[in-house]
Every structure is written in structure tokens, then in C-alpha cells.
Design an enzyme around this catalytic site. Structure first.
Site, PDB file in Angstrom:
ATOM      1  N   ARG A  37       0.914  -1.170  -0.093  1.00 45.06           N
ATOM      2  CA  ARG A  37       0.034   0.011  -0.124  1.00 45.06           C
ATOM      3  C   ARG A  37       1.013   1.247   0.022  1.00 45.06           C
ATOM      4  NH1 ARG A  37      -2.724  -4.425   1.880  1.00 45.06           N
ATOM      5  NH2 ARG A  37      -4.978  -4.421   1.771  1.00 45.06           N
ATOM      6  N   GLY A 109      -1.645 -11.592  -4.974  1.00 45.53           N
ATOM      7  CA  GLY A 109      -3.003 -11.459  -5.187  1.00 45.53           C
ATOM      8  C   GLY A 109      -3.325 -10.000  -4.771  1.00 45.53           C
ATOM      9  N   ARG A 137      -5.963 -17.789  -9.112  1.00 43.81           N
ATOM     10  CA  ARG A 137      -6.728 -17.259  -8.101  1.00 43.81           C
ATOM     11  C   ARG A 137      -7.885 -16.530  -8.611  1.00 43.81           C
ATOM     12  NH1 ARG A 137      -2.919 -15.343  -3.737  1.00 43.81           N
ATOM     13  NH2 ARG A 137      -5.023 -15.322  -2.315  1.00 43.81           N
ATOM     14  N   SER A 182     -12.901  -9.899   2.681  1.00 42.47           N
ATOM     15  CA  SER A 182     -11.516  -9.766   1.916  1.00 42.47           C
ATOM     16  C   SER A 182     -11.099  -8.399   1.915  1.00 42.47           C
ATOM     17  CB  SER A 182     -11.643 -10.268   0.592  1.00 42.47           C
ATOM     18  OG  SER A 182     -10.537  -9.805  -0.391  1.00 42.47           O
ATOM     19  N   ASP A 336      -4.084 -15.585   7.639  1.00 47.27           N
ATOM     20  CA  ASP A 336      -3.012 -16.024   6.926  1.00 47.27           C
ATOM     21  C   ASP A 336      -1.992 -16.662   8.161  1.00 47.27           C
ATOM     22  OD1 ASP A 336      -3.432 -14.665   4.515  1.00 47.27           O
ATOM     23  OD2 ASP A 336      -2.147 -12.680   5.401  1.00 47.27           O
ATOM     24  N   ARG A 367      -5.295 -24.226   1.220  1.00 48.93           N
ATOM     25  CA  ARG A 367      -4.595 -24.368   2.226  1.00 48.93           C
ATOM     26  C   ARG A 367      -4.991 -25.357   2.979  1.00 48.93           C
ATOM     27  NH1 ARG A 367      -2.236 -18.144   3.291  1.00 48.93           N
ATOM     28  NH2 ARG A 367      -0.450 -18.350   2.064  1.00 48.93           N
TER      29      ARG A 367
END
Ligand code: S3P
Length: 457
Positions: A37, A109, A137, A182, A336, A367
Site C-alpha cells: 500500500r 493477490g 486465483r 476480503s 494468514d 491451504r
């Protein structure tokens, strides 16, 4: 001692278990989410920003390369000899140039989805493509809102996957409820909103990491975050011509998700204690600590600063752990950390259940599958669920005697690779081989140096 415990063979590693306990103080590289960012919003600011302790991971270097390709001058500052300090000569909200070739988004991503929002706002043509994992993805989740805003954006396989082709410009504001928890989707819409006509309002039922909101506010951009009575978060972003992004000077705190591997090692290995200093402690990132405390772990936080976000030190000590049911509302705050959390749960006494975590299926790998495959190979009693997993943990597993080599696989996923390396160090008599370890560079190129420092004490 390192040589004895870690033996590298091209893209594989052979690991033997740790013996002695350790006591150490370490730091980890700058946070990956904030690093992305900072480069993006520094590039859109009107003037020079200085960013120190930027993550030099493969994902973050791809973001630097992408903005250079879009015409932004990003230079190493080399203050105090640190290769992690950068000056970004922001060209203002409308200063990007049409790229002459495909933008490589590597394994990231975050880069793909956030940059899509920015490119959608710019009146030029661009294409993004990444590695084979990134290019499988899901992207419909960003194509849908960006199309509603008026962008022309298409992707492979009927708009499901990258490569993505974007003809940007002419956006209008929308009201958008993010359908999956998300931060990438939320941030994509927020960044497109900077270029849209009118105010864009975004609703998320469960708040996700708010780094985009925080950096925009630090830059003086008009963003408003409300908590409606229904809960969640309602974010209003002023549109085109209603705000400017000021340049900033920040030092990026250490990445909590990278720290998590070493917190796990400290908690699981008898006689050990570890302090990870100068780590990002944003509340939306530290659900892992809350889950560990529920399990009975001796882990404590000490806040040392608030800018650009809450930062502090984490102290963790070897602890006897018990299994828990992870509250589903905690899932986005530790999304994560599930690969390393699954390793911890394997050595806790009793059952640990994770549900409401379907998003794990569309991360750098599936995952849930990767965790179940590897932990089963290590002899863990684990059951795959559609949206999570169930583990019957057993502290005695640390003493497992298995004369044969156990072969594990990273599935090309950096966090699976690092989690399984920690598991290999914990299994006293283990002889564990993990293939596919180069992907660790995606987020944490300094991982092996840090492991070596600990085990060489
Ligand atoms: C990220 C958001 C999360 C996280 C990823 C980084 C970000 O992804 O898993 O590693 O920087 O915004 P989702 O937005 O897909 O949940």
C-alpha cells in the site's frame, strides 16, 4: 549446528529436530500488506514520500517494478546503509502512464487486486499477469464491482482468472457490500473510488485489515469509517476531485504474519522463549494471539508506537497447550496464520476445530488441502472439513520415532513451506524433507537467516 539441522538440496530442505531450548530477541522484515500500500499510495501522492523498512519480498518488489513500469520514479534511499529505505516520487492521482507491456504481478493477490482498482480508474489500457499460482486465483470478486463502477475489465476463463485486461477511466461511484471477508476486494473498490464520480460506500459485514483506510487517512484523504448498528464497517470514500493524497514519511513495522512462525517455535519448543520486536499489532491482524491465549499460551504484547499503525513487541514462552474451537468471528483476523496455527494445534492436548474459513481454499494454494496432506504425513490426526479442519492434538507427537524420511510438499505456497519447516524443527527425532521451498521468497527472504540465528545459539 545449522548445518546439522537444515540441509539444502536445490528446491528441497532436509530438517532434523531441535534439541536445546533457546532464548532470543529477533526482528522480522517490514509488513507485506503495508509495504504494497505504501508503494501504491506513495506513487499516487502529490510529491515525494519516504518509506523505510519496506519489505524486499518477491511480492513487494513486484509492486515496486509495477509502479516503475507505470512511470513512477522509485529510488533506493540508502540512508544509514539500509537497502530497505526508498523515496517514491509520487506523480499525483492522475500521473500514471500507460504501461508498454504486461505488468508482472508475480505470486501476489494483493498486488493484482489492489492495482486492478487503480488501473480501472485510469484512462488507458493495461494487462496484468502473474505466476501459475496467481493466475489460478479467483478474480470475479474484483471484476464484478469494478464493472459495476463502469470499468471495462476482462479475464481468462470467462473472467474467472488472470491475465486481466483493463481499459480504465470514466468510473462512477457505487454502494457495494463485499460478499466475502476480503481486505483485497475492499481495498480494490476503495482505490477505484478515488477516481470515480461521487462518493463510494462500501459495507463489510465483518471488518478486515484496514491498512488502506489508515494510510489514506494519514495522507489527508477524506475517508470515513462508521460502525453501523448491524455491526461490521461502512466505509465512505470521496470521489474524483474531492481530495488529494499528501506524501508521507513512514517506517514500516515488522510483519506480524512472519513473526507468527517464530512465536510458534518459542511456544512449542521446551525451554524456549522469544521476543519479536517492532511488529505490527493492528487489531485486525492479531487474532492468532487471541487464539493462542485461549489455548493457554504464555504470550504477551507490549505496545511501543501508533504510527503508521499500532506497533510493539511480542514475548512468547514455551507453554503447555490445550485444543480450542476457534470462534468463527476471529477467522478473518488470523486468516494468514492458519498454516502455522494448524502445526501448533497438532501438538496441543485435545481437539481443535476451525470452521468458517473457506477462504483458505483460494489462497496461494488450497491451504486446507495442503495443511491436511502435510500434517497427515507427519502422523497428525486431522480431518478435512469443507470450510476448515479438525485436529486431535497430541503433545507426545513431538517424540514420535519414525526411522524413515517423511516427505512434505509446500504446494508452491510460502506459508505452508515455513509452517512445515517449524513442524520439522519441533519433531525431536524427525527426518523431514520439504520440497518447494524457493517460494519462501514470496514473503520472507530472510527466513532461513532468522532460523539459523535461533538454532545456532
Ligand atoms: C491481504 C488480505 C488478505 C490476506 C493477504 C493480504 C491484504 O487476503 O490473506 O495475505 O494485504 O489486503 P484477502 O483479502 O483475500 O482476505
Amino acid at each position: 549446528m545449522t548445518k546439522d539441522l537444515l540441509e539444502f538440496k536445490q528446491d528441497k530442505i532436509l530438517i532434523k529436530g531441535l534439541s536445546k531450548g533457546f532464548s532470543a530477541a529477533i526482528e522480522v522484515p517490514g509488513d507485506k500488506s503495508i509495504s504494497h500500500r505504501a508503494v501504491m499510495l506513495g506513487s499516487l501522492a502529490a510529491g515525494k514520500s519516504r518509506v523505510s523498512n519496506l519489505s524486499l519480498s518477491r511480492d513487494n518488489l513486484a509492486t515496486v517494478a509495477a509502479f516503475r513500469k507505470l512511470g513512477i520514479n522509485i529510488k533506493k534511499q540508502n540512508l544509514n546503509g539500509s537497502p530497505k529505505d526508498f523515496v517514491i516520487e509520487g506523480a499525483g492521482l492522475y500521473g500514471l502512464k500507460e504501461p508498454e507491456s504486461v505488468i508482472n504481478t508475480a505470486n501476489s493477490g494483493t498486488l493484482t487486486r489492489l492495482l486492478a482498482g487503480i488501473l480501472a480508474g485510469n484512462d488507458f489500457f493495461s494487462v496484468m499477469s502473474g505466476d501459475k499460482y496467481l493466475n489460478s486465483r479467483p478474480m470475479r470478486r474484483i471484476i464484478e464491482p469494478l464493472s459495476l463502477m463502469g470499468a471495462k475489465i476482462t479475464g481468462r476463463n470467462k473472467n474467472a482468472y488472470p491475465p486481466l485486461a483493463i481499459s480504465g477511466g470514466g468510473l462512477k461511484s457505487i454502494f457495494y457490500e463485499v460478499p466475502v471477508p476480503s481486505a483485497q476486494v475492499k481495498s480494490c473498490v476503495m482505490l477505484a473510488a478515488l477516481f470515480a464520480e461521487g462518493d463510494t460506500v462500501i459495507y463489510e459485514k465483518k471488518e478486515t485489515r484496514d491498512h488502506t483506510e489508515n494510510l489514506l487517512k494519514l495522507q489527508g484523504y477524506p475517508v470515513n469509517v462508521d460502525v453501523p448498528v448491524s455491526g461490521g464497517s461502512l466505509i465512505t470514500v470521496k470521489g474524483r476531485g474531492r481530495g488529494e493524497l499528501k506524501p508521507f514519511n513512514i517506517s514500516i513495522p515488522g510483519d506480524f504474519s512472519s513473526a507468527a512462525f517464530f512465536i510458534a517455535l518459542g511456544i512449542l519448543h521446551k525451554g524456549s522463549e522469544i521476543t519479536v520486536g517492532n511488529v505490527l499489532l493492528n487489531d485486525k491482524r492479531t487474532g492468532f494471539i487471541k487464539a493462542l491465549k485461549m489455548m493457554g499460551a504464555d504470550v504477551n504484547l507490549a505496545v511501543t508506537g501508533e504510527i503508521p499503525e499500532r506497533t510493539g513487541d511480542i514475548k512468547a514462552k514455551y507453554s503447555a497447550l490445550k485444543g480450542i474451537t476457534v470462534p468463527p468471528e476471529l477467522v478473518p483476523d488470523m486468516i494468514d496464520e492458519f498454516p502455522i496455527f494448524s502445526v501448533i494445534a497438532s501438538f496441543a492436548e485435545g481437539k481443535t476445530t476451525v470452521t468458517g474459513a473457506k477462504e483458505l481454499r483460494v489462497k496461494e494454494s488450497d491451504r486446507i488441502k495442503a495443511i491436511v496432506y502435510n500434517l497427515k504425513a507427519l502422523g497428525v490426526d486431522i480431518k478435512e472439513l469443507e470450510d476448515g479442519f479438525e485436529i486431535n492434538g497430541n503433545p507426545d507427537l513431538k517424540n514420535r520415532r519414525e526411522p524413515r524420511l517423511t516427505a512434505l510438499n509446500s504446494f508452491g505456497d510460502h506459508r505452508i513451506a515455513m509452517s512445515m519447516i517449524i513442524a520439522g524443527l519441533i519433531l525431536k527425532n524427525g527426518k523431514i524433507e520439504i520440497s518447494g521451498i524457493r517460494c519462501i521468497n514470496t514473503s520472507f527472504p530472510e527466513f532461513f537467516d532468522t532460523v539459523s540465528r535461533l538454532i545456532n545459539q
